[in-house]
Design an enzyme around this catalytic site. Structure first.
Site, short mmCIF file in Angstrom:
data_model
loop_
_atom_site.label_atom_id
_atom_site.label_comp_id
_atom_site.label_asym_id
_atom_site.label_seq_id
_atom_site.Cartn_x
_atom_site.Cartn_y
_atom_site.Cartn_z
N ARG A 90 8.15 -26.09 -30.14
CA ARG A 90 7.30 -27.02 -29.40
C ARG A 90 6.26 -26.31 -28.54
O ARG A 90 5.13 -26.78 -28.43
CB ARG A 90 8.17 -27.94 -28.53
CG ARG A 90 8.87 -29.00 -29.38
CD ARG A 90 9.69 -29.91 -28.52
NE ARG A 90 10.26 -31.00 -29.31
CZ ARG A 90 11.15 -31.86 -28.84
NH1 ARG A 90 11.58 -31.75 -27.59
NH2 ARG A 90 11.60 -32.82 -29.60
N LYS A 126 22.20 -39.56 -30.67
CA LYS A 126 21.55 -40.66 -29.96
C LYS A 126 21.51 -41.90 -30.84
O LYS A 126 20.49 -42.33 -31.34
CB LYS A 126 20.14 -40.25 -29.53
CG LYS A 126 20.15 -39.39 -28.28
CD LYS A 126 18.79 -38.83 -27.99
CE LYS A 126 18.65 -37.41 -28.45
NZ LYS A 126 17.29 -37.01 -28.78
N GLY A 153 14.95 -31.85 -32.63
CA GLY A 153 15.27 -30.51 -32.12
C GLY A 153 16.44 -29.85 -32.84
O GLY A 153 16.33 -28.70 -33.28
N GLY A 193 13.42 -38.76 -32.37
CA GLY A 193 13.38 -40.21 -32.17
C GLY A 193 11.98 -40.77 -32.38
O GLY A 193 11.80 -41.82 -33.02
#
Ligand code: ADP
Ligand code: MG
Length: 386
Positions: free
Chosen positions: A34, A194, A344, A368
């Site tokens: 990133r 998640k 990630g 997400g």
């Protein structure tokens, strides 16, 4: 949508929102994708004569200040990459930023009101930040699905705003898939923890894709919804009915693990066994897909012409529970289909295997956000730039 080339940055102070949220352990940044991905935009802004770039970023989720949630390491690393010092502040408010500081980084905005549930507080925070700059640029693709202060409130306050090169690249790579302009068979592999952010998206995809392969925490919820005992595994009780509905809709196109790797602790030296899913019980935790399932999933990937993967098949940061995710990564690497990886932890698996990113059609910095974008949702961060 305004792209960088439409704006003259000469002499301007740029509020630059990035997502450089990274894995940090032992005082080190473990994944640099990133941070490296924002360099082209920074170079563009500097070359175009920007007077000052003010980096706005977050790290971690909570509001707790700790060595894992401050941005000191990020500022240092960015400074090394750019060969120029980044002036790092320990807060976001009441700053007297020197006019001649070219690169500036404020503290993790989530330690302030970035994600406060009260919208008024988020907007007030955005107002504070707006004072520091003349123009806003967003490259934080991985955070664009959040209705946060620096993602959606701040750009609305700025007269000039633009989409950075990274955000542009992500949108260009993902747009054809969002529109369903893909070669069939189209397979999507979803894992990770998640669950709440991903489970609804599976629904969105149901009419676009052929097969959906599940692993990780999400798969546990689906297994439990089908009546399997998942022991002490990570699962979401309040998503069971939704899982049942999705399973009914997808029917034979939904794949769940038929064998799983279980253990009674999570760790680098945990003892684990591969079991048929019906043998799981008691204190056992499902922490990866089993060898049979990994083989089956690899075969489906090999037969696909478009493959998207987000989220590890298990607790992949621990060696005993990484094999399932590695199998997915390798199957995608070998495929000459359109292959897209995001998130990630999924990218970390690829890096741990030293697979060069050019072996995939696109490696996204978003997890997400990538799924929500592909699912056809309007992301607050992208909408605010329009
Ligand atoms: P990504 O970042 O790739 O989108 P997530 O952040 O959603 O993925 O999830 C990654 C996390 O999920 C990892 O920390 C991993 O340990 C955890 N995880 C995945 N499967 C399981 C499982 N079966 N049990 C416990 N944790 C899991
Ligand atoms: Mg993650």
């Amino acid at each position: 949508m305004n792209f960088l080339k439409k704006i003259s940055f000469k002499g301007k102070k740029v509020l630059y929102r990035v997502d450089i949220n990274s894995n940090i352990a032992g005082g080190k940044i473990l994944d640099d994708l990133r941070i490296k991905s924002i360099i082209p935009t920074v170079e563009w802004l500097l070359k175009d004569g920007a007077k000052q770039i003010i980096f706005l970023a977050h790290q971690g989720r909570g509001r707790e200040r700790s060595p894992e949630t401050v941005l000191d390491l990020h500022a240092k690393f960015l400074g090394e990459l750019l060969g120029q010092k980044v002036l790092k502040y320990d807060s976001c408010r009441d700053l007297k930023i020197p006019e001649d500081a070219q690169l500036v980084m404020l503290e993790n905005v989530r330690l302030d009101d970035e994600a406060d549930p009260d919208k008024k507080k988020r907007e007030a925070f955005a107002k504070v930040l707006a004072e520091y700059g003349d123009v806003y640029v967003n490259d934080a693709f991985a955070a664009c699905h959040r209705d946060h202060a620096t993602i959606s409130s701040l750009p609305k306050l700025m007269k000039e705003k633009a989409c950075g090169l990274l955000l542009e690249k992500e949108m260009r790579a993902l747009k054809p898939l969002m529109k369903g302009e893909v070669e069939q068979p189209f397979t999507i592999i979803i894992g990770g923890a998640k669950i709440d952010t991903k489970i609804g998206l599976i629904q969105n995809f149901s009419n676009k894709v052929g097969e959906i392969l599940l692993g990780g925490g999400i798969a546990n919820t689906f297994l439990a919804a089908e009546g399997f005992d998942v022991g002490a595994s990570l699962k979401e009780e309040d998503k069971m009915i939704l899982a049942q509905e999705i399973a009914l809709t997808l029917d034979k196109r939904l794949f769940l693990p038929t064998d799983v790797v279980v253990a009674d602790e999570i760790g680098q030296d945990a003892e684990s066994v591969d079991l048929p899913v019906e043998d799981v019980m008691g204190e056992m935790m499902i922490l990866d897909i089993g060898a049979q399932t990994a083989k089956k999933y690899s075969e489906i990937i090999a037969a696909s012409r478009t493959v998207i993967w987000n989220g590890p098949m298990g607790a992949a940061e621990y060696a005993p529970f990484r094999k399932g995710s590695e199998a997915i990564a390798l199957a995608m690497m070998k495929s000459d289909a359109t292959t897209i990886v995001g998130g990630g932890e999924s990218v970390a698996v690829i890096n741990a295997l030293s697979i060069p990113h050019k072996n995939f059609s696109h490696v996204s910095t978003g997890g997400g956000a990538m799924l929500e974008f592909l699912g056809g949702k309007t992301l607050p961060g992208i909408e605010a730039l329009q």
